[in-house]
Design a protein around this motif. Structure first.
Motif, PDB file in Angstrom:
ATOM      1  N   TRP A  79      59.246 -45.487 -44.635  1.00 46.10           N
ATOM      2  CA  TRP A  79      58.205 -44.638 -44.300  1.00 46.10           C
ATOM      3  C   TRP A  79      58.879 -44.160 -42.895  1.00 46.10           C
ATOM      4  CZ3 TRP A  79      56.646 -41.983 -40.443  1.00 46.10           C
ATOM      5  CH2 TRP A  79      55.165 -41.115 -40.926  1.00 46.10           C
ATOM      6  N   TYR A  80      59.700 -44.863 -42.454  1.00 42.93           N
ATOM      7  CA  TYR A  80      60.377 -43.879 -40.510  1.00 42.93           C
ATOM      8  C   TYR A  80      61.428 -43.079 -41.420  1.00 42.93           C
ATOM      9  CZ  TYR A  80      62.737 -44.013 -36.463  1.00 42.93           C
ATOM     10  OH  TYR A  80      63.563 -43.401 -35.655  1.00 42.93           O
ATOM     11  N   TRP A  81      62.386 -43.688 -42.148  1.00 40.78           N
ATOM     12  CA  TRP A  81      63.284 -42.773 -42.465  1.00 40.78           C
ATOM     13  C   TRP A  81      63.899 -41.643 -43.821  1.00 40.78           C
ATOM     14  CZ3 TRP A  81      67.531 -44.125 -39.367  1.00 40.78           C
ATOM     15  CH2 TRP A  81      67.804 -45.129 -38.600  1.00 40.78           C
ATOM     16  N   SER A  82      62.920 -42.058 -44.076  1.00 38.85           N
ATOM     17  CA  SER A  82      61.886 -40.850 -44.675  1.00 38.85           C
ATOM     18  C   SER A  82      61.228 -39.945 -44.401  1.00 38.85           C
ATOM     19  CB  SER A  82      60.732 -41.664 -45.941  1.00 38.85           C
ATOM     20  OG  SER A  82      60.078 -39.889 -46.759  1.00 38.85           O
ATOM     21  N   TRP A  83      60.814 -39.675 -43.165  1.00 39.45           N
ATOM     22  CA  TRP A  83      60.509 -39.291 -42.138  1.00 39.45           C
ATOM     23  C   TRP A  83      61.259 -38.354 -41.301  1.00 39.45           C
ATOM     24  CZ3 TRP A  83      59.754 -39.342 -36.429  1.00 39.45           C
ATOM     25  CH2 TRP A  83      59.416 -38.685 -35.537  1.00 39.45           C
ATOM     26  N   GLU A 124      55.013 -42.601 -34.619  1.00 35.59           N
ATOM     27  CA  GLU A 124      56.443 -42.795 -34.472  1.00 35.59           C
ATOM     28  C   GLU A 124      56.800 -43.052 -33.585  1.00 35.59           C
ATOM     29  OE1 GLU A 124      55.014 -40.075 -37.529  1.00 35.59           O
ATOM     30  OE2 GLU A 124      54.283 -39.964 -36.003  1.00 35.59           O
ATOM     31  N   SER A 125      56.066 -43.171 -32.461  1.00 34.37           N
ATOM     32  CA  SER A 125      56.587 -43.558 -30.944  1.00 34.37           C
ATOM     33  C   SER A 125      56.604 -45.244 -31.465  1.00 34.37           C
ATOM     34  CB  SER A 125      56.136 -42.895 -29.872  1.00 34.37           C
ATOM     35  OG  SER A 125      56.969 -43.191 -28.460  1.00 34.37           O
ATOM     36  N   ILE A 126      55.587 -45.821 -31.643  1.00 41.24           N
ATOM     37  CA  ILE A 126      55.456 -46.784 -31.617  1.00 41.24           C
ATOM     38  C   ILE A 126      56.405 -47.242 -32.617  1.00 41.24           C
ATOM     39  CG2 ILE A 126      53.695 -49.237 -31.748  1.00 41.24           C
ATOM     40  CD1 ILE A 126      52.059 -47.370 -30.310  1.00 41.24           C
ATOM     41  N   LEU A 127      56.283 -46.710 -33.792  1.00 38.20           N
ATOM     42  CA  LEU A 127      56.636 -47.471 -35.023  1.00 38.20           C
ATOM     43  C   LEU A 127      59.023 -47.497 -34.314  1.00 38.20           C
ATOM     44  CD1 LEU A 127      57.556 -48.180 -38.094  1.00 38.20           C
ATOM     45  CD2 LEU A 127      57.313 -45.940 -38.720  1.00 38.20           C
ATOM     46  N   ASN A 128      59.261 -46.363 -34.068  1.00 35.83           N
ATOM     47  CA  ASN A 128      60.340 -46.048 -34.025  1.00 35.83           C
ATOM     48  C   ASN A 128      60.919 -47.123 -32.573  1.00 35.83           C
ATOM     49  OD1 ASN A 128      62.248 -44.957 -30.849  1.00 35.83           O
ATOM     50  ND2 ASN A 128      63.012 -44.822 -32.679  1.00 35.83           N
TER      51      ASN A 128
END
Length: 224
Positions: A79-83, A124-128
């Protein structure tokens, strides 16, 4: 750009999950709270039992979406890399200068991430932060070759290959575009980690960001 991102549905390889978490409120809650819990206690201490207690649901209900916490981490990473890919495409889309386009792309994949309010159930900040500390665990397993063949890392590789294409336009004679591109993406995560935890072995600090380092490195490397 935010409106464009909001209108796009991020596609994740359906082999990663049992049931698409985006299709139900429980699934979205699993994603939302797993990000927060992994950040709080670390992936090693994270379990579906603890997640179930947090969201007020049975552990078995989480297994209806993911067969293991490894698959959940792969999902979050995908999900992160797709974003990141969506942001990279939109930010560089109308830039004609090859070096400016590459620099913008480097900024996207290396900068500190702020939360995107358009995605309510994903911070996204926490996911990063999770990607910085945990992403290598998705790949450094005995199953890497099998999972790679099944396309688990396709989006991650696609981000890198977009950088490869930009590097080759800036300097077609440079022989190591793939190694440079993967070093930028992977290395930026490592520099962010060092900047926070092992400060004596990196020049990155509160005044010098990993983005500045990689912009300088690429400029020096690709000089004709």
């Amino acid at each position: 750009m935010n409106n464009l991102l909001l209108s796009l549905k991020i596609q994740i390889n359906d082999k990663i999950y049992v049931k698409d978490p985006e299709t139900s409120s429980l699934g979205r809650k699993i994603i939302q709270e797993s990000i927060i819990l992994i950040d709080e206690i670390g992936f090693e201490n994270f379990t579906f039992k603890k997640l179930g207690e947090r969201i007020g649901s049975n552990e078995s209900s989480i297994y209806r979406y993911f067969e293991s916490k490894h698959k959940l981490l792969v999902y979050l990473s995908s999900w992160y890399w797709s974003w990141i890919e969506y942001r990279l495409v939109f930010i560089t889309n109308n830039i004609e200068s090859p070096i400016e386009k590459l620099n913008k792309a480097i900024m996207v994949v290396t900068q500190k991430i702020e939360d995107d309010s358009q995605t309510e159930h994903i911070n996204e900040s926490i996911l990063n932060k999770i990607i910085i500390t945990e992403f290598t665990k998705t790949m450094m397993t005995k199953e890497i070759d099998t999972e790679n063949k099944e396309g688990f890392f396709l989006i991650y590789k696609r981000v890198i290959n977009r950088l490869v294409a930009m590097i080759e336009v800036v300097n077609p004679q440079y022989a190591y575009s793939k190694s440079l591109a993967s070093s930028i993406v992977e290395g930026a995560l490592h520099q962010h980690f060092l900047k926070t935890h092992l400060k004596t072995i990196t020049n990155c600090n509160e005044n010098i960001s990993p983005t500045e380092f990689y912009l300088n490195l690429v400029a020096q490397t690709l000089k004709s």
